[in-house]
Design a protein around this motif. Structure first.
Motif, PDB file in Angstrom:
ATOM      1  N   LEU A  63       0.834  -1.198   0.000  1.00 18.39           N
ATOM      2  CA  LEU A  63       0.000   0.000   0.000  1.00 18.39           C
ATOM      3  C   LEU A  63       0.871   1.251   0.000  1.00 18.39           C
ATOM      4  O   LEU A  63       1.886   1.303   0.694  1.00 18.39           O
ATOM      5  N   PRO A  64       0.494   2.279  -0.778  1.00 19.65           N
ATOM      6  CA  PRO A  64       1.285   3.508  -0.827  1.00 19.65           C
ATOM      7  C   PRO A  64       1.058   4.361   0.422  1.00 19.65           C
ATOM      8  O   PRO A  64       0.011   4.288   1.055  1.00 19.65           O
ATOM      9  N   ARG A  65       2.054   5.177   0.735  1.00 16.18           N
ATOM     10  CA  ARG A  65       1.989   6.020   1.932  1.00 16.18           C
ATOM     11  C   ARG A  65       1.741   7.470   1.526  1.00 16.18           C
ATOM     12  O   ARG A  65       2.482   8.045   0.725  1.00 16.18           O
ATOM     13  N   LEU A  66       0.677   8.059   2.063  1.00 13.07           N
ATOM     14  CA  LEU A  66       0.368   9.471   1.819  1.00 13.07           C
ATOM     15  C   LEU A  66       1.253  10.338   2.698  1.00 13.07           C
ATOM     16  O   LEU A  66       1.312  10.150   3.920  1.00 13.07           O
ATOM     17  N   LEU A  67       1.934  11.313   2.088  1.00  7.80           N
ATOM     18  CA  LEU A  67       2.791  12.218   2.836  1.00  7.80           C
ATOM     19  C   LEU A  67       2.058  13.479   3.252  1.00  7.80           C
ATOM     20  O   LEU A  67       2.221  13.960   4.370  1.00  7.80           O
ATOM     21  N   ASP A  68       1.265  14.030   2.361  1.00  4.55           N
ATOM     22  CA  ASP A  68       0.540  15.261   2.666  1.00  4.55           C
ATOM     23  C   ASP A  68      -0.483  15.519   1.574  1.00  4.55           C
ATOM     24  O   ASP A  68      -0.423  14.923   0.488  1.00  4.55           O
ATOM     25  N   VAL A  69      -1.409  16.398   1.855  1.00  4.26           N
ATOM     26  CA  VAL A  69      -2.429  16.779   0.881  1.00  4.26           C
ATOM     27  C   VAL A  69      -2.755  18.253   1.050  1.00  4.26           C
ATOM     28  O   VAL A  69      -2.757  18.777   2.173  1.00  4.26           O
ATOM     29  N   GLN A  70      -2.990  18.917  -0.066  1.00  5.75           N
ATOM     30  CA  GLN A  70      -3.380  20.320  -0.069  1.00  5.75           C
ATOM     31  C   GLN A  70      -4.649  20.458  -0.890  1.00  5.75           C
ATOM     32  O   GLN A  70      -4.737  19.949  -2.015  1.00  5.75           O
ATOM     33  N   ASP A  71      -5.646  21.138  -0.330  1.00  9.12           N
ATOM     34  CA  ASP A  71      -6.929  21.329  -1.014  1.00  9.12           C
ATOM     35  C   ASP A  71      -7.378  22.754  -0.768  1.00  9.12           C
ATOM     36  O   ASP A  71      -7.750  23.117   0.347  1.00  9.12           O
TER      37      ASP A  71
END
Length: 314
Positions: free
Chosen positions: A90-98
């Motif tokens: 499974l891939p690892r989410l580092l950050d998200v911007q919305d």
């Protein structure tokens, strides 16, 4: 012709300045390397990026001006990735911007690439094993915010029904087999129902193979559904992307599929193929110019399996 799905993405350099500044801020420096990636149908940029100090990530982004639906897919993917446990598959989410318009996902950089299409048998085994390996940890994920497949998967629920009014626009093969295919497609909705977290879009271009990992990527279509769906999607992609192992052969070999009634896989294939044929007759959505042709290619690629399965199942 087989192969990965390829849309028309803008390069990372054309992403808005505020998107690029946010990425550099999160990675801690100016970018020294940007490798634009192709594949998939999103019109937004997708790139592997690295700073001079060595910080790296995979960036995918889109704004509503490119396509009104894609940012919501990225939002959905961000929610799922944030809920996924740490696991090699499974891939690892580092950050998200919305910011309400542009959605930007920073995901771990994976030193690998999608398996070649047409599929090689060894790669199919790797991905089938990864699906089985990830199942136990996926079953522990809280899926409360994930849409139910039986309520939000039009390809298997309703989309295929539109073909009945479009048969004069497509190859006569579809008219000759329409009623038989529709008979099987009617069962698809009941077959996908379930409470398991499923990727629901397993294709060759939604997998990354590294030297020591098999990673399932692009979780924007994730659903609550029947656990066997992802194995079924892999088998169907043997037709869609091409493979040295046929859809029927993989279904016979995959432990998650081989004990199922062959009519079950035929039902999903019939609904998907009819949906793709229908979509191929319609104008391309905004910034997705290759979608009609890709849909037509996928539908045509299903015909050998459908012909064989209809003869076997009836």
């Amino acid at each position: 012709m087989s192969g990965h799905a390829v849309g028309v993405r803008i390069p990372y350099a054309q992403a808005p300045g505020h998107v690029q500044r946010w990425v550099e801020d999160r990675l801690g420096g100016d970018l020294a390397q940007v490798i634009d990636c192709v594949g998939g149908m999103s019109p937004g940029p997708a790139a592997r990026v690295r700073t001079a100090s060595g910080s790296a990530a995979f960036v995918k982004a889109c704004g509503a001006g490119l396509n009104p639906n894609t940012p919501d897919l990225l939002r959905a993917e961000a929610r799922v990735l944030a809920a996924l446990p740490e696991h090699p598959c499974l891939p690892r989410l580092l950050d998200v911007q919305d910011d309400g318009d542009w959605v930007v996902l920073l995901i771990e950089d994976l030193p690998g690439s999608p398996p070649p299409a047409p599929w090689r048998h060894a790669d199919l085994v790797r991905v089938s094993d990864a699906l089985a390996e990830a199942r136990s940890v996926l079953d522990a994920v809280d899926v409360g915010d994930v849409p139910a497949a039986v309520e939000s998967s039009p390809i298997f629920l309703t989309r295929w029904r539109a073909l009945a009014d479009q048969l004069h626009l497509v190859d006569p093969w579809w008219a000759a087999h329409h009623d038989a295919l529709a008979h099987h497609a009617e069962r698809a909705a009941g077959l996908i129902d379930g409470d398991a977290l499923v990727h629901c879009d397993i294709r060759a271009d939604n997998v990354v193979l590294t030297p020591d990992r098999t990673v399932l990527v692009d979780w924007g279509q994730a659903r609550r559904g029947a656990a066997w769906m992802d194995h079924a999607m892999l088998a169907l992609d043997c037709s869609m992307s091409g493979s040295e192992t046929s859809t029927a052969e993989l279904a016979d070999a995959d432990p998650a599929l081989r004990d199922r009634d062959p009519a079950d896989l035929l039902a999903l294939a019939a609904a998907a193929a009819m949906s793709f044929v229908s979509r191929s007759t319609e104008p391309a959505p905004q910034s997705l110019p290759t979608l009609p042709a890709t849909s037509a290619r996928w539908a045509d690629a299903f015909r050998p399996y459908l012909t064989e399965a209809l003869a076997e199942v009836g």
